[in-house]
Write an enzyme that holds these catalytic residues in place. Structure first.
Site, PDB file in Angstrom:
ATOM      1  N   GLU A 345       0.984  -0.977  -0.041  1.00  0.00           N
ATOM      2  CA  GLU A 345       0.037  -0.064   0.024  1.00  0.00           C
ATOM      3  C   GLU A 345       1.001   1.254   0.079  1.00  0.00           C
ATOM      4  OE1 GLU A 345      -2.144  -2.877   3.056  1.00  0.00           O
ATOM      5  OE2 GLU A 345      -0.204  -2.548   2.233  1.00  0.00           O
ATOM      6  N   ASP A 388      28.468  14.822 -25.728  1.00  0.00           N
ATOM      7  CA  ASP A 388      29.166  15.350 -26.629  1.00  0.00           C
ATOM      8  C   ASP A 388      30.519  15.740 -26.539  1.00  0.00           C
ATOM      9  OD1 ASP A 388      28.688  17.607 -25.286  1.00  0.00           O
ATOM     10  OD2 ASP A 388      27.825  18.784 -26.707  1.00  0.00           O
ATOM     11  N   ASP A 651      23.233  20.610 -24.882  1.00  0.00           N
ATOM     12  CA  ASP A 651      22.874  21.765 -24.224  1.00  0.00           C
ATOM     13  C   ASP A 651      22.222  22.609 -25.385  1.00  0.00           C
ATOM     14  OD1 ASP A 651      25.296  22.080 -26.109  1.00  0.00           O
ATOM     15  OD2 ASP A 651      26.207  23.130 -24.320  1.00  0.00           O
ATOM     16  N   ASN A 744      -1.367  -4.009   8.762  1.00  0.00           N
ATOM     17  CA  ASN A 744      -0.940  -3.448   7.415  1.00  0.00           C
ATOM     18  C   ASN A 744      -0.532  -2.042   7.707  1.00  0.00           C
ATOM     19  OD1 ASN A 744      -1.321  -5.661   5.991  1.00  0.00           O
ATOM     20  ND2 ASN A 744      -3.104  -5.050   5.128  1.00  0.00           N
TER      21      ASN A 744
END
Length: 908
Positions: A345, A388, A651, A744
């Protein structure tokens, strides 16, 4: 000296300086359409085959060399709108919240909450739906913070331009600094060193103008630009098809928004603004939907595994109880509780909190903005980083490598005279600043303490992109009546002006070609002496020179690049270099950084391979040269097809296709606006070390999520198996729905500690990915082990309670199993903390505290009044003694199973 070619001894005028990297359009860009920002009266597109002259362009824009009238400019601004990029619409809170519900983990939990409400299990429904709301709020808040941080980066860009405007038809033009947003088609602007080109323009005049187009094309050196005014010269520049042979960005008379002036000055007319610029067209194309990322694939795989289990569990419980115990729909709440018990959960909350906490720490400590929370997981999962060369491995500036004589041997004379030329050209030509190559020459001369002040400058002929030379005229000490002309420039241009035999000229050209093939740029240096005179010197005097030698230059390496590459290799990440530069240039850079380039794959070979063959080949290649934006995107796609999780650092606009194709797109904060807005992660600076910090944070968060999933799913699966078995063997329900809910809740509260845990260092050493198949194997094995411990507890309860099936016996049974479940879950949290990948290591501080708290609740809650309200009672001392034996055996089994699992994993 201006633009000297990289990777080539010489370059023709107006070319891209011999880069051998096609200056192609970044993405398919159609001609400009009439509309916002378009030129009035169906302006001529400067990239069409019928290339107009400057005068024709001015006429089509209803403008002139003196600029627009203020009234005209105001009318056009109202008609075509501001010169701004189309902005992303801000996302409302409600839309962010609803978008968060699309997350598969959250969707599964939402369905369980609705099913619980449908069967009147209100406690389970309220808790489950509350977790859904908390998860969505956390994710929405973190994404809103990231968007605000990115929007603030817009303030980093220049906002004004120098524009010629007239107040009336007969008034003289006046240069004004206006906001870039007020530019309109037809405006005449002035460009100088360091200026950003504010719109798409056509040059009218230029002096030594060179422009950085790396944001658009990826070229690492400035491109020479000049006006081209006659149709014949336009056709020669454009080639037989009308366009420049290497695309519109190679056209010498055109400059585009997104580029910047490196040197020189110019006057230009604006031909396109706003949404009609090529920059904006690429921006619009970047908005296409990204493919599924590594996080998306992992989440969907695990979610569907859980969904299958949950859909199967309730029918099995109902049918088994109906067939063997004659129970009907009264067991439906228990069946739903069992399905909820199988579900983690807290998963949406844990995932969102872990990622949001990692993103916040990155922003605070390293200035890294994570715009899309799942991208932090993808950072931790990447095993290939594509970068690059320029600005990442190198600093986008040259440094002197050597000074060579005519024979190729080291000799300082060529550098000495090149520095004399650079110094006096800068001073006498009244240049605002030296260009990058002159700066490199002067820096090297200063380090060698060359005696430059002994010379007296007489005249200078500055660099011209057409003749590709710069000449300084100086007086040498002790040489009265003699002027020395020092010339430097592109190799072929200098050799043409030297007194050399043809064979010697060919030999020197071959020597230069060998040097450039090794990744160096070359400046040729020559000198001659003339009798002193009063009249001005001209380019006609650049004849009969004596060749002195070459100055070789290479790209300055980024200081942190070598260490960062080594760190990335230690983390199991392969770095691949995708660049538009020539093979020799990038190979040399890689070798200087200690990165073996291997066999360089060029664009021609990429084009010759099918997608399938490229996927096979790309995995083993380190360097890809002469890449266009389309090549970069195709390489990243091939790597993903080969099963690699990829990140791409870029960029510029030319990097957008690859950034979209990668699992996670990364850019620095000084990237072009469109790259910042479309990237998943924005770095404080373009530095591989910053990426290393981001990857570490991603693995930290992903490691905690993976540990939570392994522990929770294996524990839950064991409990479900045991509940199904107990439900068939016992005459009563093994655990009441309210008890399942409280159990739980206790486990869920303890699991929040996973978001604050620090994984063992070994977990951070390798990419962390949530692979459904690995999880299935792990949770199945350890789930069966947990179920064995639960079933052993049945035996303990039978011995301790003497098999009583009375009401008191049922309460004691519920208490015993409740206590055992929480104690085994506490053990699992500690013993499986490292996720089955590494041996050893102790539970982290937050987990130890949470596990101890869980154990205390399991032991004490049945003894409290709340335990009585939940249908539990006190247990006899014998139970605790026998339970301790079971837990000891369970701990031994967990350690043995984990060791075996790790050994099996390490061999695979």
């Amino acid at each position: 000296m201006g633009s000297v070619p990289e990777g080539s001894a010489a370059a023709g005028p107006g070319s891209t300086d011999g880069l051998d990297a096609p200056s192609a359009v970044v993405v398919p860009i159609a001609g400009a359409k009439a509309g916002r920002g378009a030129a009035p009266d169906d302006r001529a597109d400067a990239s069409t085959a019928a290339a107009p002259t400057s005068l024709q362009v001015l006429r089509s824009l209803d403008s002139g060399p003196r600029g627009l009238l203020e009234q005209q400019a105001g009318e056009r601004l109202a008609r075509y709108g501001e010169n701004t990029l189309p902005a992303w619409r801000p996302v409302s809170w409600s839309r962010r919240f609803l978008r968060s519900l699309r997350d598969p983990f959250t969707s599964v939990l939402l369905c369980l909450g609705l099913v619980s409400a449908a069967v009147a299990s209100w406690g389970t429904a309220c808790v489950t739906l509350a977790l859904v709301v908390v998860s969505c709020l956390l994710r929405s808040a973190e994404e809103h913070r990231a968007d605000r941080s990115t929007a603030a980066l817009r303030e980093l860009v220049a906002t004004t331009a120098t524009v010629l405007r007239r107040s009336g038809p007969d008034a003289a033009p006046r240069a004004r600094e206006l906001p870039v947003g007020e530019l309109v088609p037809g405006d005449v602007i002035r460009l100088g060193p360091g200026d950003l080109v504010p719109a798409d323009v056509r040059l009218l005049r230029a002096s030594g103008l060179t422009v950085h187009q790396s944001a658009l094309t990826g070229e690492s050196v400035p491109v020479a630009k000049r006006p081209v005014d006659t149709p014949s010269r336009l056709r020669a520049a454009a080639g037989p098809g009308g366009d420049a042979g290497e695309g519109p960005f190679a056209r010498p008379e055109l400059c585009f928004q997104g580029s910047s002036v490196a040197s020189g000055s110019g006057t230009a007319v604006v031909t396109a603004t706003g949404a009609q610029t090529r920059f904006a067209t690429a921006y619009d194309g970047s908005a296409r939907r990204r493919g599924t990322s590594a996080f998306d694939r992992s989440v969907h795989g695990i979610s569907w595994t859980l969904i299958r289990f949950m859909l199967l569990t309730p029918p099995l419980v109902l049918m088994a109880n109906a067939a063997l115990r004659g129970r009907g729909l009264e067991t439906l709440p228990f069946a739903v509780a069992v399905a909820v018990g199988l579900t983690p959960e807290m998963l949406p909350v844990i995932v969102t909190t872990a990622l949001a906490r990692g993103a916040s720490l990155l922003a605070r400590d390293h200035g890294v903005i994570v715009k899309r929370l799942p991208a932090l997981h993808d950072l931790g999962a990447i095993d290939v980083l594509c970068v690059d060369k320029t600005g990442t491995l190198t600093q986008d500036r040259p440094v002197v490598d050597s000074s060579l004589d005519m024979s190729g041997r080291s000799d300082p004379e060529a550098l000495h005279w090149a520095a004399v030329n650079a110094l006096w050209t800068l001073q006498l030509a009244d240049l605002p600043a030296p260009d990058a190559l002159d700066e490199a020459v002067l820096d090297a001369a200063e380090q060698r303490e060359e005696p430059l002040s002994a010379y007296e400058g007489v005249a200078a002929l500055p660099f011209d992109p057409v003749r590709r030379l710069a000449t300084a005229v100086v007086r040498r000490p002790g040489r009265l009546g003699v002027h020395t002309l020092v010339t430097k420039g592109a190799v072929e241009a200098v050799l043409e002006r030297c007194s050399l035999e043809e064979a010697e000229r060919i030999r020197l050209g071959e020597l230069a070609a060998r040097e450039t093939a090794g990744g160096l740029r070359l400046i040729a240096v020559a000198r001659t002496e003339r009798p002193a005179r009063q009249r001005a010197y001209s380019t006609a005097d650049e004849r009969g020179l004596t060749f002195l030698g070459f100055v070789t230059l290479r790209d300055a390496l980024t200081p942190s690049a070598s260490d960062a590459l080594e760190a990335l290799d230690d983390r199991g990440i392969t770095v691949k270099v995708l660049t538009g530069d020539a093979p020799g240039t990038v190979a040399r850079t890689c070798r200087d950084l200690g990165l073996d380039p291997g066999e360089v794959m060029s664009a021609e070979r990429i084009d010759a391979l099918s997608d399938e063959r490229l996927a096979e080949a790309a995995d083993g290649v380190t360097v890809f040269a002469r890449c266009t934006p389309e090549h970069k995107a195709r390489i990243v796609s091939a790597l993903r097809a080969a099963g690699r999780t990829t990140g791409f650092l870029g960029d510029g606009v030319n990097d957008l296709p690859a950034m979209h194709t990668a699992d996670v797109g990364i850019c620095p904060r000084n990237a072009v606006d469109v790259a910042r807005e479309t990237a998943d992660v924005v770095l404080a600076e373009k530095d591989l070390a910053a990426i290393d910090h981001a990857i570490t944070a991603g693995r930290h968060s992903s490691g905690n999520i993976a540990t939570y999933l392994r522990i929770t799913l294996s524990s839950n699966l064991g409990n479900v198996i045991a509940m199904l078995a107990a439900g068939l063997m016992l005459p009563f329900l093994p655990m009441l729905p309210a008890q399942v809910l409280v159990q739980n809740l206790c486990f869920d509260a303890a699991q929040l500690a996973f978001t604050y845990d620090r994984p063992a260092s070994e977990v951070l050493r390798w990419p962390t990915a949530l692979r459904p198949r690995d999880f299935l194997h792990f949770i199945t094995g350890f789930g069966l082990l947990n179920a064995t411990a639960d079933l052993a507890t049945f035996t303990v309860l039978a011995v301790a309670l003497h098999g009583s099936a009375t009401s008191g016996g049922q309460e004691a049974f519920h208490s015993g199993w409740f206590t055992e479940n929480l104690l085994t879950q506490a053990l699992v949290m500690l013993l499986l903390r490292t996720g089955g990948r590494v041996v050893g290591g102790h539970g982290g501080g937050p987990l130890r505290v949470a596990a101890c708290g869980l154990a205390v609740v399991g032991l004490l809650l049945p003894l409290t009044p709340l335990g009585g309200l939940l249908g539990m009672s006190a247990l006899p001392p014998l139970y605790y003694l026998l339970l301790a034996t079971v837990l000891a055996l369970y701990s031994y089994g967990l350690r043995a199973a984990r060791t075996r699992y790790e050994q099996k994993w390490s061999r695979s």
